[in-house]
Design a protein around this motif. Sequence first.
Motif, PDB file in Angstrom:
ATOM      1  N   SER A 116      52.724  49.712  51.243  1.00 32.82           N
ATOM      2  CA  SER A 116      51.835  48.946  50.653  1.00 32.82           C
ATOM      3  C   SER A 116      51.946  48.698  49.244  1.00 32.82           C
ATOM      4  O   SER A 116      52.413  49.680  48.541  1.00 32.82           O
ATOM      5  CB  SER A 116      50.214  49.410  50.856  1.00 32.82           C
ATOM      6  N   ILE A 117      51.792  47.209  48.739  1.00 37.85           N
ATOM      7  CA  ILE A 117      52.164  46.853  47.294  1.00 37.85           C
ATOM      8  C   ILE A 117      50.773  46.467  46.769  1.00 37.85           C
ATOM      9  O   ILE A 117      50.360  45.369  47.402  1.00 37.85           O
ATOM     10  CB  ILE A 117      53.016  45.958  47.196  1.00 37.85           C
ATOM     11  N   LEU A 118      50.064  46.983  45.958  1.00 41.80           N
ATOM     12  CA  LEU A 118      48.744  46.331  45.392  1.00 41.80           C
ATOM     13  C   LEU A 118      49.002  45.158  44.220  1.00 41.80           C
ATOM     14  O   LEU A 118      50.168  45.004  43.860  1.00 41.80           O
ATOM     15  CB  LEU A 118      48.214  47.290  44.479  1.00 41.80           C
ATOM     16  N   PRO A 119      48.115  44.285  44.426  1.00 40.82           N
ATOM     17  CA  PRO A 119      48.464  43.114  43.594  1.00 40.82           C
ATOM     18  C   PRO A 119      48.470  43.567  42.184  1.00 40.82           C
ATOM     19  O   PRO A 119      47.919  44.480  41.697  1.00 40.82           O
ATOM     20  CB  PRO A 119      47.170  42.420  43.731  1.00 40.82           C
ATOM     21  N   ASN A 120      49.310  42.790  41.344  1.00 35.72           N
ATOM     22  CA  ASN A 120      49.500  42.857  39.837  1.00 35.72           C
ATOM     23  C   ASN A 120      48.317  42.943  39.272  1.00 35.72           C
ATOM     24  O   ASN A 120      48.119  43.267  38.097  1.00 35.72           O
ATOM     25  CB  ASN A 120      50.500  42.265  39.517  1.00 35.72           C
ATOM     26  N   ASN A 121      47.449  41.872  39.855  1.00 36.47           N
ATOM     27  CA  ASN A 121      46.077  41.792  38.738  1.00 36.47           C
ATOM     28  C   ASN A 121      45.305  42.749  39.424  1.00 36.47           C
ATOM     29  O   ASN A 121      43.815  42.337  39.287  1.00 36.47           O
ATOM     30  CB  ASN A 121      45.567  40.398  39.164  1.00 36.47           C
ATOM     31  N   GLU A 159      41.797  40.438  51.494  1.00 36.53           N
ATOM     32  CA  GLU A 159      41.249  39.781  50.356  1.00 36.53           C
ATOM     33  C   GLU A 159      39.921  39.836  50.009  1.00 36.53           C
ATOM     34  O   GLU A 159      39.317  39.986  49.019  1.00 36.53           O
ATOM     35  CB  GLU A 159      41.832  38.264  50.158  1.00 36.53           C
ATOM     36  N   LEU A 160      39.374  39.377  51.229  1.00 37.64           N
ATOM     37  CA  LEU A 160      37.549  39.487  51.127  1.00 37.64           C
ATOM     38  C   LEU A 160      37.186  40.716  50.737  1.00 37.64           C
ATOM     39  O   LEU A 160      36.373  41.087  49.926  1.00 37.64           O
ATOM     40  CB  LEU A 160      37.259  38.911  52.664  1.00 37.64           C
ATOM     41  N   ILE A 161      37.966  41.778  51.298  1.00 38.58           N
ATOM     42  CA  ILE A 161      37.448  43.116  51.170  1.00 38.58           C
ATOM     43  C   ILE A 161      37.254  43.534  49.642  1.00 38.58           C
ATOM     44  O   ILE A 161      36.761  43.965  48.782  1.00 38.58           O
ATOM     45  CB  ILE A 161      37.944  44.035  52.205  1.00 38.58           C
ATOM     46  N   THR A 162      38.747  43.261  49.104  1.00 43.58           N
ATOM     47  CA  THR A 162      38.836  43.540  47.575  1.00 43.58           C
ATOM     48  C   THR A 162      38.135  42.738  46.779  1.00 43.58           C
ATOM     49  O   THR A 162      37.744  43.686  45.902  1.00 43.58           O
ATOM     50  CB  THR A 162      40.371  43.357  47.373  1.00 43.58           C
ATOM     51  N   ASN A 163      37.836  41.315  46.948  1.00 44.55           N
ATOM     52  CA  ASN A 163      37.024  40.869  46.266  1.00 44.55           C
ATOM     53  C   ASN A 163      35.531  41.292  46.156  1.00 44.55           C
ATOM     54  O   ASN A 163      34.932  41.234  45.100  1.00 44.55           O
ATOM     55  CB  ASN A 163      36.963  39.185  46.653  1.00 44.55           C
ATOM     56  N   LEU A 207      43.143  47.751  37.826  1.00 49.04           N
ATOM     57  CA  LEU A 207      43.676  48.636  36.593  1.00 49.04           C
ATOM     58  C   LEU A 207      45.137  48.292  36.523  1.00 49.04           C
ATOM     59  O   LEU A 207      45.642  47.606  37.700  1.00 49.04           O
ATOM     60  CB  LEU A 207      43.653  50.055  36.774  1.00 49.04           C
ATOM     61  N   PRO A 208      45.723  48.408  35.307  1.00 46.63           N
ATOM     62  CA  PRO A 208      47.216  47.909  34.984  1.00 46.63           C
ATOM     63  C   PRO A 208      47.988  48.491  36.198  1.00 46.63           C
ATOM     64  O   PRO A 208      47.886  49.685  36.324  1.00 46.63           O
ATOM     65  CB  PRO A 208      47.594  48.229  33.648  1.00 46.63           C
ATOM     66  N   THR A 209      48.776  47.541  36.924  1.00 49.67           N
ATOM     67  CA  THR A 209      49.713  47.937  37.966  1.00 49.67           C
ATOM     68  C   THR A 209      51.022  47.494  37.867  1.00 49.67           C
ATOM     69  O   THR A 209      51.148  46.406  37.673  1.00 49.67           O
ATOM     70  CB  THR A 209      49.023  47.497  39.434  1.00 49.67           C
ATOM     71  N   VAL A 210      52.005  48.404  38.011  1.00 48.30           N
ATOM     72  CA  VAL A 210      53.431  48.016  37.682  1.00 48.30           C
ATOM     73  C   VAL A 210      54.076  48.096  39.100  1.00 48.30           C
ATOM     74  O   VAL A 210      54.093  49.286  39.665  1.00 48.30           O
ATOM     75  CB  VAL A 210      54.017  48.772  36.786  1.00 48.30           C
ATOM     76  N   ASN A 211      54.645  46.968  39.698  1.00 44.07           N
ATOM     77  CA  ASN A 211      55.389  47.017  40.904  1.00 44.07           C
ATOM     78  C   ASN A 211      56.888  46.832  40.736  1.00 44.07           C
ATOM     79  O   ASN A 211      57.120  46.043  41.822  1.00 44.07           O
ATOM     80  CB  ASN A 211      54.662  46.164  41.756  1.00 44.07           C
TER      81      ASN A 211
END
Length: 271
Positions: free
Chosen positions: A169-174, A110-114, A177-181
């Motif tokens: 891996s599942i990327l966060p919905n937020n 999370e730190l890296i993504t932020n 870019l728009p991501t549909v899981n």
Amino acid sequence: MNLENKQNIDEIINHFIVSNNGKIDDTVLNNLIEIKKLALEEQKNQNEQEIKREENLIKAKQNRFPNSILSNPTTTAVVAALAGFLTSSIVAFIQGTSNLQLEELKFQSELITNATKSEDQNKRIELLKFNINAGLIKDPYIISKLESLIQSRDVPQSYVIPLLDPNQSILPNNFYLPTVNDFTGSPGCYIAAYSHQREMSARSVGGDIYVMGQVRVPGHYEGRICQPKGYEGKDISSLDYFKELFDQKLPKVCINKSCWAGGDTGGFVGR
């Protein structure tokens, strides 16, 4: 996280603010706040695990020497019950440690993504270095991967470090870019929706082509390329099936088969 590490983080954040004369843009400020929040969350998780461990140890000690256990006619039953309790306690403690390690990896991810949300490559590199130097990112594998990206000055935006097999891996919905899981099974990978429509796009890839979003589908990665199940090795950009899929999954940005598919999304999951 112990008190010394917490104080170290506070000192580094304060030094970072002072060294910039208090003039920090909102993106960097928000990242500093997120770092502090996530650090506190990590400390909370560690405290909860320590409390659970102490509870198990206290209960085990309490039951280990019951009064007159040796002269009690039900000694055998008590010992059997105690053995079962101790086994459960050990298993729970081991599972707790494993869960804590996973939580620590998620925290670092999370730190890296932020830290890499900024569109400015220099800011992404600066914040990653800050996280590493602050001791917030501790996993040797993650650090080596980040240092390689920093050295090559090629840090992807909203980078997600792979904690699992990329096909899991599942990327966060937020995500940025728009991501549909809708598909969360394994193996799976992401196909990107491309369009010539600039309005409401997430990013440009040049040549009047824009990324509108991405959808997770059954399939797997070969290198950086998503290979949807049943379409391995095929040119998916020309297939109506995926154009119609985007119409369904990304209706706000993909209309009347205006979006076509591409599989080069492995960079988002650390490929």
